[in-house]
Scaffold this active site. Sequence first.
Site, PDB file in Angstrom:
ATOM      1  N   GLU A   1      59.150  15.346  42.481  1.00  0.00           N
ATOM      2  CA  GLU A   1      59.618  14.116  43.130  1.00  0.00           C
ATOM      3  C   GLU A   1      61.026  13.814  42.630  1.00  0.00           C
ATOM      4  O   GLU A   1      61.267  13.736  41.423  1.00  0.00           O
ATOM      5  CB  GLU A   1      58.697  12.913  42.880  1.00  0.00           C
ATOM      6  CG  GLU A   1      59.217  11.720  43.691  1.00  0.00           C
ATOM      7  CD  GLU A   1      58.383  10.455  43.602  1.00  0.00           C
ATOM      8  OE1 GLU A   1      57.340  10.444  42.930  1.00  0.00           O
ATOM      9  OE2 GLU A   1      58.819   9.448  44.205  1.00  0.00           O
TER      10      GLU A   1
ATOM     11  N   GLU B   1      64.936  11.761  37.764  1.00  0.00           N
ATOM     12  CA  GLU B   1      65.383  10.366  37.949  1.00  0.00           C
ATOM     13  C   GLU B   1      66.574  10.125  37.026  1.00  0.00           C
ATOM     14  O   GLU B   1      66.555  10.557  35.874  1.00  0.00           O
ATOM     15  CB  GLU B   1      64.213   9.420  37.620  1.00  0.00           C
ATOM     16  CG  GLU B   1      64.525   7.940  37.670  1.00  0.00           C
ATOM     17  CD  GLU B   1      65.133   7.465  38.982  1.00  0.00           C
ATOM     18  OE1 GLU B   1      64.478   7.488  40.012  1.00  0.00           O
ATOM     19  OE2 GLU B   1      66.312   7.067  38.966  1.00  0.00           O
TER      20      GLU B   1
ATOM     21  N   ASP C   1      70.966  14.168  37.159  1.00  0.00           N
ATOM     22  CA  ASP C   1      71.235  14.238  38.591  1.00  0.00           C
ATOM     23  C   ASP C   1      70.406  15.377  39.231  1.00  0.00           C
ATOM     24  O   ASP C   1      70.365  16.500  38.715  1.00  0.00           O
ATOM     25  CB  ASP C   1      72.735  14.489  38.790  1.00  0.00           C
ATOM     26  CG  ASP C   1      73.032  14.943  40.190  1.00  0.00           C
ATOM     27  OD1 ASP C   1      72.767  14.172  41.131  1.00  0.00           O
ATOM     28  OD2 ASP C   1      73.498  16.087  40.361  1.00  0.00           O
TER      29      ASP C   1
ATOM     30  N   ASP D   1      68.598   6.136  47.750  1.00  0.00           N
ATOM     31  CA  ASP D   1      69.501   4.985  47.960  1.00  0.00           C
ATOM     32  C   ASP D   1      70.214   5.122  49.308  1.00  0.00           C
ATOM     33  O   ASP D   1      70.889   6.121  49.553  1.00  0.00           O
ATOM     34  CB  ASP D   1      70.523   4.908  46.829  1.00  0.00           C
ATOM     35  CG  ASP D   1      69.850   4.593  45.497  1.00  0.00           C
ATOM     36  OD1 ASP D   1      69.078   3.625  45.431  1.00  0.00           O
ATOM     37  OD2 ASP D   1      70.079   5.351  44.531  1.00  0.00           O
TER      38      ASP D   1
ATOM     39  N   LYS E   1      76.864   0.693  53.427  1.00  0.00           N
ATOM     40  CA  LYS E   1      78.252   0.600  53.940  1.00  0.00           C
ATOM     41  C   LYS E   1      78.769   1.982  54.319  1.00  0.00           C
ATOM     42  O   LYS E   1      78.587   2.939  53.546  1.00  0.00           O
ATOM     43  CB  LYS E   1      79.172  -0.001  52.872  1.00  0.00           C
ATOM     44  CG  LYS E   1      78.916  -1.471  52.649  1.00  0.00           C
ATOM     45  CD  LYS E   1      79.896  -2.052  51.652  1.00  0.00           C
ATOM     46  CE  LYS E   1      79.541  -3.505  51.399  1.00  0.00           C
ATOM     47  NZ  LYS E   1      79.970  -3.986  50.098  1.00  0.00           N
TER      48      LYS E   1
ATOM     49  N   ASP F   1      64.230   3.750  55.126  1.00  0.00           N
ATOM     50  CA  ASP F   1      64.170   2.611  56.048  1.00  0.00           C
ATOM     51  C   ASP F   1      65.527   2.428  56.717  1.00  0.00           C
ATOM     52  O   ASP F   1      65.774   1.419  57.364  1.00  0.00           O
ATOM     53  CB  ASP F   1      63.770   1.325  55.304  1.00  0.00           C
ATOM     54  CG  ASP F   1      64.794   0.924  54.266  1.00  0.00           C
ATOM     55  OD1 ASP F   1      65.544   1.815  53.793  1.00  0.00           O
ATOM     56  OD2 ASP F   1      64.868  -0.263  53.917  1.00  0.00           O
TER      57      ASP F   1
HETATM   58  C1  LIG Z   1      65.948   3.221  46.347  1.00  0.00           C
HETATM   59  S1  LIG Z   1      65.285   3.917  44.886  1.00  0.00           S
HETATM   60  C2  LIG Z   1      63.671   4.502  45.398  1.00  0.00           C
HETATM   61  C3  LIG Z   1      62.727   4.716  44.239  1.00  0.00           C
HETATM   62  C4  LIG Z   1      61.312   5.159  44.630  1.00  0.00           C
HETATM   63  N1  LIG Z   1      61.327   6.509  45.192  1.00  0.00           N
HETATM   64  C5  LIG Z   1      60.649   4.196  45.573  1.00  0.00           C
HETATM   65  O1  LIG Z   1      60.392   4.569  46.725  1.00  0.00           O
HETATM   66  O2  LIG Z   1      60.375   3.055  45.141  1.00  0.00           O
HETATM   67  C6  LIG Z   1      66.201   5.461  44.711  1.00  0.00           C
HETATM   68  C7  LIG Z   1      66.019   6.104  43.352  1.00  0.00           C
HETATM   69  O3  LIG Z   1      66.725   7.361  43.310  1.00  0.00           O
HETATM   70  C8  LIG Z   1      67.342   7.493  42.043  1.00  0.00           C
HETATM   71  N2  LIG Z   1      68.485   8.399  42.178  1.00  0.00           N
HETATM   72  C9  LIG Z   1      69.654   8.116  42.814  1.00  0.00           C
HETATM   73  N3  LIG Z   1      70.482   9.181  42.778  1.00  0.00           N
HETATM   74  C10 LIG Z   1      69.818  10.159  42.095  1.00  0.00           C
HETATM   75  C11 LIG Z   1      70.160  11.483  41.710  1.00  0.00           C
HETATM   76  N4  LIG Z   1      71.367  11.996  42.019  1.00  0.00           N
HETATM   77  N5  LIG Z   1      69.258  12.217  41.014  1.00  0.00           N
HETATM   78  C12 LIG Z   1      68.047  11.660  40.696  1.00  0.00           C
HETATM   79  N6  LIG Z   1      67.670  10.409  41.024  1.00  0.00           N
HETATM   80  C13 LIG Z   1      68.531   9.665  41.724  1.00  0.00           C
HETATM   81  C14 LIG Z   1      67.736   6.064  41.682  1.00  0.00           C
HETATM   82  O4  LIG Z   1      67.953   5.888  40.297  1.00  0.00           O
HETATM   83  C15 LIG Z   1      66.547   5.263  42.204  1.00  0.00           C
HETATM   84  O5  LIG Z   1      65.534   5.110  41.231  1.00  0.00           O
END
Ligand SMILES: C[S@@+](CC[C@H](N)C(=O)[O-])C[C@H]1O[C@@H](n2cnc3c(N)ncnc32)[C@H](O)[C@@H]1O
Length: 175
Positions: free
Chosen positions: A2, A27, A60, A83, A87, A119
């Site tokens: 995941e 994460e 990352d 994420d 924008k 979404d």
């Molecule tokens: C909008 S949140 C969604 C979290 C979870 N999957 C949920 O549905 O509740 C996006 C997650 O992706 C992580 N994230 C963003 N860029 C990432 C990257 N380059 N590598 C790993 N994780 C990342 C963020 O820290 C954040 O926890």
Amino acid sequence: MEIGFGSGAFLLEKAVSAPQHDFIGIEIYVTGIAKLLVNLISKDNAAELSVTNVRVFNKDAKSVLINNIPPGSLDGAYILFPDPWHKKRHHKRRLINPEFAGVLSSRLRAGGSVVVATDSQDYAAEMESSFISAGFVSDSEELSDVDRTTYALKALKEERPLKVYRFVRGKCNPD
Ligand SMILES: C[S@@+](CC[C@H](N)C(=O)[O-])C[C@H]1O[C@@H](n2cnc3c(N)ncnc32)[C@H](O)[C@@H]1O
């Protein structure tokens, strides 16, 4: 695997329900990593169930895929509500693009799949074109268990419809 597991509840649930499989979580958010680790060792659930099938990277995702995951080694991946960067000038920060889909494809075994959810309607279209251009085939299988993540519940509460896809890696990997 995941990618971007947030606080890790979905990953933990999967790992508990399938002890015969090994799970990798990636994460960058250290508080999310801490929450998952606390739950993994918590007396209330994981320790009593002896959850030993989860490994975590606090890095990352693209760099982990390239540097730590051997080609063709993954059965599947979830990327749930990456994420959205709403924008337009921030769209380049989005995790999923054709290059990322190509890297993920190279790490999946033939027939392996990736489940993505969002979404954001325009990000959904970008995800679809990225995975198709990387040689994935879209699979219309009903996916009902990804709408309970923290982000999914927030989006549903705010009445934003969810898009969920499963893409399957073909036998012929363009990479
Ligand atoms: C909008 S949140 C969604 C979290 C979870 N999957 C949920 O549905 O509740 C996006 C997650 O992706 C992580 N994230 C963003 N860029 C990432 C990257 N380059 N590598 C790993 N994780 C990342 C963020 O820290 C954040 O926890």
